[in-house]
Scaffold this motif. Structure first.
Motif, PDB file in Angstrom:
ATOM      1  N   UNK A 138      31.918  -4.316 -19.899  1.00 11.77           N
ATOM      2  CA  UNK A 138      33.132  -3.509 -20.024  1.00 11.77           C
ATOM      3  C   UNK A 138      32.857  -2.049 -19.696  1.00 11.77           C
ATOM      4  N   UNK A 139      31.716  -1.556 -20.126  1.00  9.06           N
ATOM      5  CA  UNK A 139      31.346  -0.175 -19.823  1.00  9.06           C
ATOM      6  C   UNK A 139      31.216   0.028 -18.320  1.00  9.06           C
ATOM      7  N   UNK A 140      30.520  -0.881 -17.657  1.00 12.42           N
ATOM      8  CA  UNK A 140      30.325  -0.784 -16.209  1.00 12.42           C
ATOM      9  C   UNK A 140      31.662  -0.881 -15.488  1.00 12.42           C
ATOM     10  N   UNK A 141      32.502  -1.835 -15.887  1.00 17.99           N
ATOM     11  CA  UNK A 141      33.808  -1.999 -15.245  1.00 17.99           C
ATOM     12  C   UNK A 141      34.672  -0.750 -15.424  1.00 17.99           C
ATOM     13  N   UNK A 142      34.603  -0.147 -16.618  1.00 13.05           N
ATOM     14  CA  UNK A 142      35.405   1.040 -16.889  1.00 13.05           C
ATOM     15  C   UNK A 142      34.972   2.210 -16.011  1.00 13.05           C
ATOM     16  N   UNK A 143      33.667   2.413 -15.889  1.00  7.70           N
ATOM     17  CA  UNK A 143      33.160   3.496 -15.048  1.00  7.70           C
ATOM     18  C   UNK A 143      33.581   3.285 -13.596  1.00  7.70           C
ATOM     19  N   UNK A 144      33.455   2.064 -13.127  1.00  6.42           N
ATOM     20  CA  UNK A 144      33.851   1.773 -11.744  1.00  6.42           C
ATOM     21  C   UNK A 144      35.348   1.976 -11.528  1.00  6.42           C
ATOM     22  N   UNK A 145      36.150   1.472 -12.468  1.00  7.75           N
ATOM     23  CA  UNK A 145      37.599   1.593 -12.326  1.00  7.75           C
ATOM     24  C   UNK A 145      38.028   3.056 -12.278  1.00  7.75           C
ATOM     25  N   UNK A 146      37.589   3.847 -13.256  1.00  4.22           N
ATOM     26  CA  UNK A 146      37.983   5.255 -13.303  1.00  4.22           C
ATOM     27  C   UNK A 146      37.365   6.024 -12.137  1.00  4.22           C
ATOM     28  N   UNK A 147      36.125   5.692 -11.787  1.00  2.24           N
ATOM     29  CA  UNK A 147      35.478   6.363 -10.664  1.00  2.24           C
ATOM     30  C   UNK A 147      36.187   6.142  -9.348  1.00  2.24           C
ATOM     31  N   UNK A 148      36.898   5.025  -9.239  1.00  4.19           N
ATOM     32  CA  UNK A 148      37.649   4.728  -8.024  1.00  4.19           C
ATOM     33  C   UNK A 148      39.127   5.093  -8.155  1.00  4.19           C
ATOM     34  N   UNK A 149      39.448   5.895  -9.153  1.00  7.02           N
ATOM     35  CA  UNK A 149      40.785   6.487  -9.202  1.00  7.02           C
ATOM     36  C   UNK A 149      41.804   5.786 -10.055  1.00  7.02           C
ATOM     37  N   UNK A 150      41.387   4.890 -10.934  1.00  9.13           N
ATOM     38  CA  UNK A 150      42.346   4.172 -11.756  1.00  9.13           C
ATOM     39  C   UNK A 150      42.254   4.598 -13.213  1.00  9.13           C
TER      40      UNK A 150
END
Length: 280
Positions: A138-150
């Motif tokens: 979940x931590x990794x997914x969250x960083x990726x999601x927000x890092x890509x503008x979501x």
């Protein structure tokens, strides 16, 4: 210059994992992450979780909000993982300063028992909220999601926002709703969604919400309701038997017509406007 949380009105379709939305529009190289927490053990734990990912790089750490702002200004991370309760400067004010200066996107690290921090974080410009006891994935997914503008809210956190926004719809100053609408510096002329606030109390607010909702098509209202329930684009597409590209367009239209920054604000608006309810 990096776009702040709210610069992208269009919300791309999510991928297969709930809450993780990646459209390839993020940084060309690894996502740069700054870890902010006054407990070294927590910072080390998050660093360990993220260090095994090829597309994520932990570029620095900070132990208080003031140091976080200074480090963000120097390191220019893509994402800041921000604790709230810290010495010198708390995480909410640090988030506000980082977002206003367009230094990075911020994910607030939160717990169940402090809803007021959650609501203030929304107004401070946080792009996401994550529970400290989350799974590494979940931590990794969250960083990726927000890092890509979501923007994202963990399902548990979304339910807290929903319940509090409904119960505090006409709350008095000092309530969670008031903290959301007027954190720090009071801005009574603006609503949660960023639209001009009308004088006259709840009746005037209800009228303003109805006028805003009238700008949406029936399908867009359906999509907004499902966003408020925490569904991803892929899940909304399955619910409505439509393609993800079509849902992406509807989501973009909702945000643009309602002048909302992201899906986080869409959740708040939907429950303020009584479009959706916790029992739905």
């Amino acid at each position: 210059m990096r776009a702040g949380p709210g610069s992208g009105d269009a919300v791309p379709a999510e991928g297969g994992r709930e809450g993780a939305a990646v459209d390839g529009a993020g940084p060309a190289g690894p996502l740069k992450v700054l870890l902010v927490d006054d407990q070294r053990l927590i910072r080390s734990g998050f660093a360990l979780m993220l260090s095994v990912e090829d597309d994520i790089e932990v570029v620095g750490e900070a132990s208080d909000g003031l140091e976080a702002v200074e480090r963000a200004r120097v390191l220019r991370p893509d994402v800041v993982l921000m604790d709230v309760q810290m010495p010198v400067l708390n995480g909410i004010e640090a988030t506000r300063q980082i977002v206003v200066a367009d230094l990075a996107k911020v994910i607030i690290l939160t717990t169940f028992d402090r809803d007021d921090y959650l609501f203030a974080g929304l107004q401070a410009g946080a792009s996401g909220f994550l529970l400290k006891n989350c799974e590494p994935e979940q931590l990794v997914d969250a960083v990726r999601a927000v890092g890509h503008g979501h923007a994202l809210l963990a399902p548990e956190v979304t339910r807290r926002v929903i319940a509090a926004m409904v119960s505090a719809h006409d709350a008095s100053p000092g309530s969670p709703r008031a903290a959301l609408e007027h954190p720090g510096e009071h801005t009574p002329e603006r609503s949660v969604a960023g639209a001009p606030r009308r004088p006259g109390g709840s009746a005037a607010r209800a009228e303003a919400h109805e006028e805003a909702l009238a700008r949406l098509t029936e399908r867009e209202r359906e999509v907004l309701d499902l966003i408020a329930r925490g569904l991803s684009n892929a899940e909304i597409a399955r619910e409505l038997f439509l393609g993800e590209a079509t849902i992406k367009t509807h989501v973009s239209n909702c945000l643009a017509k309602l002048h909302l920054r992201d899906r986080v604000q869409a959740v708040v608006f939907a429950y303020e406007a009584r479009l959706a309810h916790p029992a739905d």
